[in-house]
Scaffold this motif. Structure first.
Motif, PDB file in Angstrom:
ATOM      1  N   ILE A  60       8.459 -15.998 -11.828  1.00  0.00           N
ATOM      2  CA  ILE A  60       8.505 -14.725 -11.112  1.00  0.00           C
ATOM      3  C   ILE A  60       9.029 -13.598 -11.991  1.00  0.00           C
ATOM      4  CG2 ILE A  60       9.596 -13.508  -9.201  1.00  0.00           C
ATOM      5  CD1 ILE A  60       9.304 -16.095  -7.605  1.00  0.00           C
ATOM      6  N   CYS A  61      10.113 -13.827 -12.685  1.00  0.00           N
ATOM      7  CA  CYS A  61      10.762 -12.747 -13.431  1.00  0.00           C
ATOM      8  C   CYS A  61      10.033 -12.354 -14.704  1.00  0.00           C
ATOM      9  CB  CYS A  61      12.212 -13.117 -13.743  1.00  0.00           C
ATOM     10  SG  CYS A  61      13.201 -13.258 -12.246  1.00  0.00           S
ATOM     11  N   SER A  62       9.147 -13.194 -15.199  1.00  0.00           N
ATOM     12  CA  SER A  62       8.448 -12.852 -16.435  1.00  0.00           C
ATOM     13  C   SER A  62       7.077 -12.228 -16.185  1.00  0.00           C
ATOM     14  CB  SER A  62       8.287 -14.100 -17.307  1.00  0.00           C
ATOM     15  OG  SER A  62       7.433 -15.028 -16.665  1.00  0.00           O
ATOM     16  N   ARG A  63       6.693 -12.044 -14.941  1.00  0.00           N
ATOM     17  CA  ARG A  63       5.378 -11.492 -14.619  1.00  0.00           C
ATOM     18  C   ARG A  63       5.440  -9.983 -14.426  1.00  0.00           C
ATOM     19  NH1 ARG A  63       5.224 -15.984 -16.236  1.00  0.00           N
ATOM     20  NH2 ARG A  63       3.984 -17.672 -15.420  1.00  0.00           N
ATOM     21  N   THR A  64       4.325  -9.324 -14.709  1.00  0.00           N
ATOM     22  CA  THR A  64       4.226  -7.882 -14.484  1.00  0.00           C
ATOM     23  C   THR A  64       4.052  -7.645 -12.982  1.00  0.00           C
ATOM     24  OG1 THR A  64       1.815  -7.830 -14.650  1.00  0.00           O
ATOM     25  CG2 THR A  64       3.082  -7.564 -16.712  1.00  0.00           C
ATOM     26  N   PRO A  65       4.254  -6.411 -12.511  1.00  0.00           N
ATOM     27  CA  PRO A  65       4.046  -6.138 -11.084  1.00  0.00           C
ATOM     28  C   PRO A  65       2.647  -6.515 -10.594  1.00  0.00           C
ATOM     29  CG  PRO A  65       5.253  -4.343 -12.079  1.00  0.00           C
ATOM     30  CD  PRO A  65       4.832  -5.260 -13.204  1.00  0.00           C
ATOM     31  N   THR A 149       7.260   6.707  -8.413  1.00  0.00           N
ATOM     32  CA  THR A 149       6.863   5.490  -9.134  1.00  0.00           C
ATOM     33  C   THR A 149       6.230   4.431  -8.240  1.00  0.00           C
ATOM     34  OG1 THR A 149       9.075   4.511  -8.948  1.00  0.00           O
ATOM     35  CG2 THR A 149       8.595   5.800 -10.938  1.00  0.00           C
ATOM     36  N   ARG A 150       6.483   4.481  -6.944  1.00  0.00           N
ATOM     37  CA  ARG A 150       5.941   3.438  -6.059  1.00  0.00           C
ATOM     38  C   ARG A 150       4.725   3.895  -5.256  1.00  0.00           C
ATOM     39  NH1 ARG A 150       7.671  -0.667  -8.557  1.00  0.00           N
ATOM     40  NH2 ARG A 150       6.757  -1.869  -6.890  1.00  0.00           N
ATOM     41  N   THR A 151       4.400   5.198  -5.281  1.00  0.00           N
ATOM     42  CA  THR A 151       3.302   5.719  -4.465  1.00  0.00           C
ATOM     43  C   THR A 151       2.002   4.971  -4.694  1.00  0.00           C
ATOM     44  OG1 THR A 151       4.247   7.906  -4.186  1.00  0.00           O
ATOM     45  CG2 THR A 151       1.864   7.761  -4.061  1.00  0.00           C
ATOM     46  N   GLU A 152       1.626   4.764  -5.934  1.00  0.00           N
ATOM     47  CA  GLU A 152       0.356   4.101  -6.232  1.00  0.00           C
ATOM     48  C   GLU A 152       0.488   2.591  -6.373  1.00  0.00           C
ATOM     49  OE1 GLU A 152      -2.123   7.516  -8.493  1.00  0.00           O
ATOM     50  OE2 GLU A 152      -0.637   6.443  -9.722  1.00  0.00           O
ATOM     51  N   VAL A 153       1.685   2.082  -6.164  1.00  0.00           N
ATOM     52  CA  VAL A 153       1.904   0.651  -6.334  1.00  0.00           C
ATOM     53  C   VAL A 153       1.976  -0.056  -4.981  1.00  0.00           C
ATOM     54  CG1 VAL A 153       3.428  -1.105  -7.323  1.00  0.00           C
ATOM     55  CG2 VAL A 153       3.117   1.068  -8.501  1.00  0.00           C
ATOM     56  N   ASP A 154       2.981   0.294  -4.174  1.00  0.00           N
ATOM     57  CA  ASP A 154       3.188  -0.435  -2.917  1.00  0.00           C
ATOM     58  C   ASP A 154       3.828   0.418  -1.814  1.00  0.00           C
ATOM     59  OD1 ASP A 154       5.642  -0.219  -4.165  1.00  0.00           O
ATOM     60  OD2 ASP A 154       6.116  -2.346  -4.086  1.00  0.00           O
ATOM     61  N   MET A 155       3.562   1.720  -1.819  1.00  0.00           N
ATOM     62  CA  MET A 155       4.180   2.602  -0.816  1.00  0.00           C
ATOM     63  C   MET A 155       3.828   2.181   0.611  1.00  0.00           C
ATOM     64  SD  MET A 155       6.297   4.920  -0.120  1.00  0.00           S
ATOM     65  CE  MET A 155       6.699   5.630  -1.697  1.00  0.00           C
ATOM     66  N   TYR A 156       2.605   1.739   0.824  1.00  0.00           N
ATOM     67  CA  TYR A 156       2.207   1.295   2.164  1.00  0.00           C
ATOM     68  C   TYR A 156       3.152   0.198   2.669  1.00  0.00           C
ATOM     69  CZ  TYR A 156      -0.524  -0.830   5.887  1.00  0.00           C
ATOM     70  OH  TYR A 156      -0.919  -1.345   7.098  1.00  0.00           O
ATOM     71  N   HIS A 157       3.441  -0.771   1.822  1.00  0.00           N
ATOM     72  CA  HIS A 157       4.320  -1.883   2.207  1.00  0.00           C
ATOM     73  C   HIS A 157       5.775  -1.422   2.350  1.00  0.00           C
ATOM     74  CE1 HIS A 157       1.007  -4.648   1.774  1.00  0.00           C
ATOM     75  NE2 HIS A 157       0.760  -4.126   0.587  1.00  0.00           N
ATOM     76  N   SER A 188       3.433  14.339   0.884  1.00  0.00           N
ATOM     77  CA  SER A 188       2.041  14.136   0.449  1.00  0.00           C
ATOM     78  C   SER A 188       1.921  12.854  -0.379  1.00  0.00           C
ATOM     79  CB  SER A 188       1.530  15.348  -0.316  1.00  0.00           C
ATOM     80  OG  SER A 188       2.170  15.479  -1.548  1.00  0.00           O
ATOM     81  N   LEU A 189       2.949  12.551  -1.163  1.00  0.00           N
ATOM     82  CA  LEU A 189       2.923  11.306  -1.937  1.00  0.00           C
ATOM     83  C   LEU A 189       3.078  10.071  -1.046  1.00  0.00           C
ATOM     84  CD1 LEU A 189       5.024  12.158  -5.129  1.00  0.00           C
ATOM     85  CD2 LEU A 189       2.555  11.929  -4.944  1.00  0.00           C
ATOM     86  N   ILE A 190       3.945  10.186  -0.063  1.00  0.00           N
ATOM     87  CA  ILE A 190       4.186   9.056   0.846  1.00  0.00           C
ATOM     88  C   ILE A 190       2.982   8.794   1.720  1.00  0.00           C
ATOM     89  CG2 ILE A 190       5.587   8.264   2.808  1.00  0.00           C
ATOM     90  CD1 ILE A 190       7.955   9.784   1.466  1.00  0.00           C
ATOM     91  N   GLY A 191       2.318   9.861   2.158  1.00  0.00           N
ATOM     92  CA  GLY A 191       1.159   9.709   3.023  1.00  0.00           C
ATOM     93  C   GLY A 191       1.570   9.573   4.467  1.00  0.00           C
ATOM     94  N   SER A 192       0.574   9.357   5.317  1.00  0.00           N
ATOM     95  CA  SER A 192       0.854   9.280   6.749  1.00  0.00           C
ATOM     96  C   SER A 192       1.573   7.982   7.098  1.00  0.00           C
ATOM     97  CB  SER A 192      -0.450   9.367   7.540  1.00  0.00           C
ATOM     98  OG  SER A 192      -1.273   8.286   7.194  1.00  0.00           O
ATOM     99  N   ASP A 193       2.142   7.958   8.277  1.00  0.00           N
ATOM    100  CA  ASP A 193       2.792   6.730   8.742  1.00  0.00           C
ATOM    101  C   ASP A 193       1.738   5.631   8.837  1.00  0.00           C
ATOM    102  OD1 ASP A 193       5.186   8.108   8.956  1.00  0.00           O
ATOM    103  OD2 ASP A 193       4.806   8.674  11.028  1.00  0.00           O
ATOM    104  N   TYR A 194       2.159   4.410   8.552  1.00  0.00           N
ATOM    105  CA  TYR A 194       1.195   3.300   8.496  1.00  0.00           C
ATOM    106  C   TYR A 194       0.555   3.020   9.834  1.00  0.00           C
ATOM    107  CZ  TYR A 194       4.771   0.299  10.515  1.00  0.00           C
ATOM    108  OH  TYR A 194       5.689  -0.277  11.348  1.00  0.00           O
TER     109      TYR A 194
END
Length: 194
Positions: A60-65, A149-157, A188-194
């Motif tokens: 787990i710790c050696s893997r990229t996101p 930093t998280r907007t395009e990665v996992d902001m929805y989650h 605008s970065l966060i987006g609408s509520d899920y």
């Protein structure tokens, strides 16, 4: 001259079978693509009562996101269970207790961050966002850093985890604690509520 060498004492069929079995055990892992291989390693490391913390931590710790995201997808697909849930169930907080008792300072914080991000990154960042807006004044640099930093990665989650943990949407908290163009930019970065 022959290339085949015969041992001085011919092994029994049982001994041959044992040696072949050992050789194929190492080879069978190589047959899979990296995410499936990682999922198999992690699943084996999380066996009840026989946790292999070293294999789990390394995997787990050696893997990229992106590798972690793919690992979690394959794990869910193959074992019909969430990797985060299985880690929480099997490890029962042992890592957190190994870390809290035996380390301190920045090293302790770093290890706990790695553990929390590996266990449930969305919840980790939801908590960081909450801390950045909690109390009097907003910790702007922390809030901006996490959102950007998280907007395009996992902001929805992260938005889902935030709502589950705190009972209100992340956008509501940002609206309450920020203002002007700064607020509009973050929303605008966060987006609408899920």
């Amino acid at each position: 001259m022959s290339t085949l060498s015969i041992p001085p004492v011919i092994p029994s069929p049982r001994e041959d079978a044992v040696k072949l079995h050992k050789a194929f055990k190492a080879m069978s892992l190589w047959l899979h693509d990296p995410p499936t291989r990682d999922a198999k390693i992690v699943r084996k490391a999380l066996r009840p009562g026989v946790s292999d913390n070293q294999a789990l931590t390394e995997s787990i710790c050696s893997r990229t996101p992106s590798q972690l995201r793919r690992l979690k997808e394959v794990y869910q697909s193959n074992y019909h269970s969430s990797l985060e849930t299985d880690i929480e169930i099997q490890l029962s907080g042992d890592h957190k207790k190994a870390i809290k008792k035996e380390t301190s300072g920045s090293f302790r914080y770093g290890l706990l961050t790695i553990l929390r991000c590996a266990t449930d990154p969305a919840l980790y960042f939801a908590k960081i966002l909450r801390k950045s807006m909690k109390g009097v004044g907003t910790q702007d640099s922390r809030l901006i850093r996490v959102v950007v930093t998280r907007t395009e990665v996992d902001m929805y989650h992260i938005k889902i985890a935030y709502y589950k943990k705190y009972g209100k949407p992340l956008t509501h908290a940002v609206r309450s604690d920020t203002s002007g163009h700064y607020k509009e930019f973050l929303l605008s970065l966060i987006g609408s509520d899920y």
